[in-house]
Design a protein around this motif. Structure first.
Motif, PDB file in Angstrom:
ATOM      1  N   MET A 168      42.924 -41.033  10.902  1.00  0.00           N
ATOM      2  CA  MET A 168      41.668 -40.936  10.166  1.00  0.00           C
ATOM      3  C   MET A 168      40.477 -41.328  11.042  1.00  0.00           C
ATOM      4  SD  MET A 168      42.273 -39.697   7.174  1.00  0.00           S
ATOM      5  CE  MET A 168      43.471 -38.672   8.032  1.00  0.00           C
ATOM      6  N   GLU A 169      40.655 -42.337  11.874  1.00  0.00           N
ATOM      7  CA  GLU A 169      39.578 -42.729  12.789  1.00  0.00           C
ATOM      8  C   GLU A 169      39.290 -41.618  13.790  1.00  0.00           C
ATOM      9  OE1 GLU A 169      40.150 -47.574  12.653  1.00  0.00           O
ATOM     10  OE2 GLU A 169      41.211 -46.447  14.199  1.00  0.00           O
ATOM     11  N   ASP A 170      40.343 -40.969  14.307  1.00  0.00           N
ATOM     12  CA  ASP A 170      40.156 -39.845  15.231  1.00  0.00           C
ATOM     13  C   ASP A 170      39.450 -38.684  14.538  1.00  0.00           C
ATOM     14  OD1 ASP A 170      41.433 -41.298  17.211  1.00  0.00           O
ATOM     15  OD2 ASP A 170      43.343 -40.215  17.031  1.00  0.00           O
ATOM     16  N   THR A 171      39.858 -38.387  13.315  1.00  0.00           N
ATOM     17  CA  THR A 171      39.238 -37.304  12.554  1.00  0.00           C
ATOM     18  C   THR A 171      37.771 -37.622  12.278  1.00  0.00           C
ATOM     19  OG1 THR A 171      41.350 -36.710  11.542  1.00  0.00           O
ATOM     20  CG2 THR A 171      39.359 -35.966  10.421  1.00  0.00           C
ATOM     21  N   ALA A 172      37.486 -38.858  11.921  1.00  0.00           N
ATOM     22  CA  ALA A 172      36.101 -39.256  11.648  1.00  0.00           C
ATOM     23  C   ALA A 172      35.236 -39.063  12.891  1.00  0.00           C
ATOM     24  CB  ALA A 172      36.040 -40.697  11.164  1.00  0.00           C
ATOM     25  N   THR A 173      35.788 -39.380  14.045  1.00  0.00           N
ATOM     26  CA  THR A 173      35.049 -39.209  15.298  1.00  0.00           C
ATOM     27  C   THR A 173      34.668 -37.742  15.507  1.00  0.00           C
ATOM     28  OG1 THR A 173      36.145 -41.106  16.298  1.00  0.00           O
ATOM     29  CG2 THR A 173      35.160 -39.526  17.800  1.00  0.00           C
ATOM     30  N   LEU A 174      35.588 -36.845  15.186  1.00  0.00           N
ATOM     31  CA  LEU A 174      35.301 -35.411  15.323  1.00  0.00           C
ATOM     32  C   LEU A 174      34.281 -34.945  14.283  1.00  0.00           C
ATOM     33  CD1 LEU A 174      38.928 -34.078  15.905  1.00  0.00           C
ATOM     34  CD2 LEU A 174      37.117 -34.368  17.622  1.00  0.00           C
ATOM     35  N   LEU A 175      34.424 -35.412  13.056  1.00  0.00           N
ATOM     36  CA  LEU A 175      33.549 -34.962  11.981  1.00  0.00           C
ATOM     37  C   LEU A 175      32.119 -35.460  12.120  1.00  0.00           C
ATOM     38  CD1 LEU A 175      35.939 -35.440   8.936  1.00  0.00           C
ATOM     39  CD2 LEU A 175      35.157 -33.264   9.887  1.00  0.00           C
ATOM     40  N   ILE A 176      31.962 -36.610  12.730  1.00  0.00           N
ATOM     41  CA  ILE A 176      30.621 -37.207  12.803  1.00  0.00           C
ATOM     42  C   ILE A 176      29.736 -36.504  13.836  1.00  0.00           C
ATOM     43  CG2 ILE A 176      30.936 -39.022  14.531  1.00  0.00           C
ATOM     44  CD1 ILE A 176      29.700 -40.909  12.332  1.00  0.00           C
ATOM     45  N   ASP A 177      30.372 -35.754  14.739  1.00  0.00           N
ATOM     46  CA  ASP A 177      29.615 -35.011  15.749  1.00  0.00           C
ATOM     47  C   ASP A 177      29.077 -33.730  15.107  1.00  0.00           C
ATOM     48  OD1 ASP A 177      28.527 -33.785  17.929  1.00  0.00           O
ATOM     49  OD2 ASP A 177      30.399 -33.611  19.052  1.00  0.00           O
ATOM     50  N   ILE A 178      27.804 -33.707  14.806  1.00  0.00           N
ATOM     51  CA  ILE A 178      27.211 -32.585  14.072  1.00  0.00           C
ATOM     52  C   ILE A 178      26.501 -31.585  14.984  1.00  0.00           C
ATOM     53  CG2 ILE A 178      26.975 -33.912  11.959  1.00  0.00           C
ATOM     54  CD1 ILE A 178      23.970 -34.206  12.668  1.00  0.00           C
ATOM     55  N   ARG A 179      26.616 -31.757  16.259  1.00  0.00           N
ATOM     56  CA  ARG A 179      25.873 -30.894  17.186  1.00  0.00           C
ATOM     57  C   ARG A 179      26.225 -29.415  17.074  1.00  0.00           C
ATOM     58  NH1 ARG A 179      27.089 -34.270  22.479  1.00  0.00           N
ATOM     59  NH2 ARG A 179      28.996 -34.483  21.281  1.00  0.00           N
ATOM     60  N   ASN A 180      27.457 -29.101  16.727  1.00  0.00           N
ATOM     61  CA  ASN A 180      27.880 -27.696  16.675  1.00  0.00           C
ATOM     62  C   ASN A 180      27.891 -27.114  15.270  1.00  0.00           C
ATOM     63  OD1 ASN A 180      28.286 -27.523  19.469  1.00  0.00           O
ATOM     64  ND2 ASN A 180      30.264 -28.533  19.276  1.00  0.00           N
ATOM     65  N   GLU A 191      26.901 -25.745   4.594  1.00  0.00           N
ATOM     66  CA  GLU A 191      28.197 -25.928   3.939  1.00  0.00           C
ATOM     67  C   GLU A 191      29.147 -26.757   4.810  1.00  0.00           C
ATOM     68  OE1 GLU A 191      26.229 -22.377   2.278  1.00  0.00           O
ATOM     69  OE2 GLU A 191      26.756 -22.879   4.334  1.00  0.00           O
ATOM     70  N   GLN A 192      29.130 -26.506   6.102  1.00  0.00           N
ATOM     71  CA  GLN A 192      29.986 -27.274   7.011  1.00  0.00           C
ATOM     72  C   GLN A 192      29.522 -28.727   7.087  1.00  0.00           C
ATOM     73  OE1 GLN A 192      32.851 -26.187   8.540  1.00  0.00           O
ATOM     74  NE2 GLN A 192      33.120 -28.340   9.045  1.00  0.00           N
ATOM     75  N   LEU A 193      28.221 -28.931   7.082  1.00  0.00           N
ATOM     76  CA  LEU A 193      27.679 -30.286   7.095  1.00  0.00           C
ATOM     77  C   LEU A 193      28.092 -31.041   5.827  1.00  0.00           C
ATOM     78  CD1 LEU A 193      25.874 -32.370   8.524  1.00  0.00           C
ATOM     79  CD2 LEU A 193      23.954 -31.407   7.249  1.00  0.00           C
ATOM     80  N   GLU A 194      27.992 -30.366   4.678  1.00  0.00           N
ATOM     81  CA  GLU A 194      28.391 -30.992   3.422  1.00  0.00           C
ATOM     82  C   GLU A 194      29.893 -31.273   3.394  1.00  0.00           C
ATOM     83  OE1 GLU A 194      26.498 -32.231   1.010  1.00  0.00           O
ATOM     84  OE2 GLU A 194      24.735 -31.643   2.140  1.00  0.00           O
ATOM     85  N   PHE A 195      30.690 -30.366   3.944  1.00  0.00           N
ATOM     86  CA  PHE A 195      32.129 -30.571   4.024  1.00  0.00           C
ATOM     87  C   PHE A 195      32.435 -31.818   4.864  1.00  0.00           C
ATOM     88  CE2 PHE A 195      36.156 -30.060   6.263  1.00  0.00           C
ATOM     89  CZ  PHE A 195      37.035 -29.900   5.210  1.00  0.00           C
ATOM     90  N   ASN A 196      31.819 -31.888   6.042  1.00  0.00           N
ATOM     91  CA  ASN A 196      32.033 -33.051   6.917  1.00  0.00           C
ATOM     92  C   ASN A 196      31.614 -34.337   6.222  1.00  0.00           C
ATOM     93  OD1 ASN A 196      32.685 -31.018   8.748  1.00  0.00           O
ATOM     94  ND2 ASN A 196      31.545 -31.936  10.421  1.00  0.00           N
ATOM     95  N   LYS A 197      30.504 -34.282   5.521  1.00  0.00           N
ATOM     96  CA  LYS A 197      30.020 -35.457   4.791  1.00  0.00           C
ATOM     97  C   LYS A 197      31.049 -35.909   3.755  1.00  0.00           C
ATOM     98  CE  LYS A 197      26.110 -36.800   1.910  1.00  0.00           C
ATOM     99  NZ  LYS A 197      24.882 -36.319   1.270  1.00  0.00           N
ATOM    100  N   GLY A 198      31.611 -34.965   3.015  1.00  0.00           N
ATOM    101  CA  GLY A 198      32.635 -35.296   2.022  1.00  0.00           C
ATOM    102  C   GLY A 198      33.897 -35.858   2.654  1.00  0.00           C
ATOM    103  N   MET A 199      34.322 -35.248   3.746  1.00  0.00           N
ATOM    104  CA  MET A 199      35.519 -35.730   4.450  1.00  0.00           C
ATOM    105  C   MET A 199      35.292 -37.161   4.968  1.00  0.00           C
ATOM    106  SD  MET A 199      38.014 -33.562   4.354  1.00  0.00           S
ATOM    107  CE  MET A 199      39.031 -34.031   5.735  1.00  0.00           C
TER     108      MET A 199
END
Length: 75
Positions: free
Chosen positions: A27-39, A44-52
């Motif tokens: 989960m910590e590894d996944t959070a690290t990937l999700l928090i990078d919003i540069r790409n 919708e993807q931003l909202e998905f990442n926010k929910g995750m």
């Protein structure tokens, strides 16, 4: 032992397992990937990442929540 005490005990047992520790690492590894919003190119993807991230944070804070329940049960 009350139901709350049993719940706290079972959850504390869970937190001590190798599986829980592996899940936290994942989960910590996944959070690290999700928090990078540069790409992110779509809202919708931003909202998905926010929910995750919200769900991951809830999971990672569970031991602290259980500690709070334990304090309430024992006092």
């Amino acid at each position: 032992m009350t139901e709350d005490e049993k719940y706290v005990s079972h959850m504390q047992d869970l937190f001590m397992t190798a599986g829980w520790k592996l899940l936290v690492e994942e989960m910590e590894d996944t959070a690290t990937l999700l928090i990078d919003i540069r790409n992110i190119t779509k809202i919708e993807q931003l909202e998905f990442n926010k929910g995750m991230l919200s769900m991951i944070n809830s999971l990672l804070s569970l031991p602290d929540e259980i500690a709070g329940i334990e304090d309430e049960v024992t006092h």
